[in-house]
Design a protein around this motif. Structure first.
Motif, PDB file in Angstrom:
ATOM      1  N   LEU A  17       0.628  -1.082  -0.327  1.00  0.00           N
ATOM      2  CA  LEU A  17      -0.185   0.290  -0.316  1.00  0.00           C
ATOM      3  C   LEU A  17       1.299   1.313  -0.855  1.00  0.00           C
ATOM      4  O   LEU A  17       0.671   2.450  -0.590  1.00  0.00           O
ATOM      5  N   LEU A  20       2.317   1.332  -3.350  1.00  0.00           N
ATOM      6  CA  LEU A  20       1.260   1.829  -4.649  1.00  0.00           C
ATOM      7  C   LEU A  20       0.321   3.770  -4.172  1.00  0.00           C
ATOM      8  O   LEU A  20       0.453   4.257  -4.873  1.00  0.00           O
ATOM      9  N   LYS A 102     -11.508  -7.336   3.031  1.00  0.00           N
ATOM     10  CA  LYS A 102     -10.475  -7.939   2.105  1.00  0.00           C
ATOM     11  C   LYS A 102     -10.609  -9.338   2.055  1.00  0.00           C
ATOM     12  O   LYS A 102     -11.272 -10.363   2.084  1.00  0.00           O
ATOM     13  N   GLU A 105      -9.396  -4.982  -4.310  1.00  0.00           N
ATOM     14  CA  GLU A 105      -8.992  -4.552  -5.718  1.00  0.00           C
ATOM     15  C   GLU A 105      -8.143  -2.973  -5.964  1.00  0.00           C
ATOM     16  O   GLU A 105      -8.582  -2.552  -4.572  1.00  0.00           O
ATOM     17  N   VAL A 106      -7.064  -3.389  -5.553  1.00  0.00           N
ATOM     18  CA  VAL A 106      -6.244  -1.799  -5.281  1.00  0.00           C
ATOM     19  C   VAL A 106      -6.888  -0.898  -6.016  1.00  0.00           C
ATOM     20  O   VAL A 106      -6.666   0.243  -5.528  1.00  0.00           O
ATOM     21  N   ASP A 107      -7.289  -0.946  -7.037  1.00  0.00           N
ATOM     22  CA  ASP A 107      -7.833  -0.122  -7.963  1.00  0.00           C
ATOM     23  C   ASP A 107      -9.336   0.373  -7.768  1.00  0.00           C
ATOM     24  O   ASP A 107      -9.308   1.871  -7.635  1.00  0.00           O
ATOM     25  N   LEU A 109      -9.777   0.215  -4.027  1.00  0.00           N
ATOM     26  CA  LEU A 109      -9.115   0.987  -3.056  1.00  0.00           C
ATOM     27  C   LEU A 109      -8.488   2.469  -3.524  1.00  0.00           C
ATOM     28  O   LEU A 109      -8.861   3.387  -2.632  1.00  0.00           O
TER      29      LEU A 109
END
Length: 218
Positions: A17, A20, A102, A105-107, A109
């Motif tokens: 995190l 990113l 959890k 998807e990172v996108d 977040l």
């Protein structure tokens, strides 16, 4: 620069995190338990919090509640493996603005981060210095790890000049005329660049050989 504090005890996820968020242009810092998160949040005053629910030392929802009672109103996203309606309600009632289960998807977040930050009132008293933030009112520089450095009036004036036009190179004479108008001694520019580097690190001001100085990074 907008700052985000991640409080996550999973080392691999926390580092992911952090990387990113920095790639997305945020000044991101990481705390690995609730106690460290409490200290870092209160000292660095981040713009947004990403908090794991199950944390050592201080549980995630308790952490958010303590920060709200201490006056920190930065929006918070809770990350958790607990996804029932009751869990979501508890997260939102604790003072969090969003709740993400959890695995995620990172996108998604990052989209939620952007959405929450768009709701903030505009702040015009801060200037970015790399991953750090310079508060013009308090004359403090807050690094991405939460470390806060207080500058003198003249140090602040010099940093404000450089940070206000970060791509521009200022000659020593121009710095003296704008920061030290009562003096004609160009060596004052060198002296105060030295002071800034001593307090904030050598990279904060870049020397352009034969020309002068410009803003560096922290």
């Amino acid at each position: 620069m907008t700052s985000v504090l991640v409080v996550e005890d999973d080392g691999e996820l926390g580092e992911l995190l952090l990387r990113l968020l920095r790639q997305a242009g945020y000044a991101a810092a990481l705390a690995r338990d609730g106690q460290a998160g409490l200290h870092l949040a209160l000292t660095s005053r981040p713009d947004l919090l990403i908090v794991d629910r199950r944390l050592p030392a201080i549980e995630g929802l308790d952490l958010i509640g303590r920060l709200r009672r201490a006056g920190l109103q930065a929006p918070a996203i809770v990350l958790t493996a607990l996804g029932t309606v009751a869990d979501r309600v508890a997260g939102l009632d604790s003072g969090a603005e969003d709740y993400l289960v959890k695995p995620f998807e990172v996108d998604e977040l990052l989209a939620r981060v952007r959405a929450l930050l768009r709701r903030r009132p505009p702040v015009d008293n801060c200037l970015p210095i790399g991953y750090a933030e310079f508060d013009l009112i308090t004359r403090t520089v807050t690094a991405s790890d939460g470390r806060v450095t207080t500058l003198s009036g003249r140090e602040s004036d010099l940093l404000r000049l450089l940070a206000g036009s970060p791509a521009r190179v200022f000659s020593r004479g121009e710095i003296v005329s704008r920061v030290f108008p009562e003096s004609a001694t160009e060596s004052l520019a060198d002296t105060y660049v030295h002071y800034l580097r001593r307090k904030l690190g050598a990279g904060v001001v870049t020397t352009v050989r034969g020309t002068g100085y410009r803003l560096g990074t922290l």
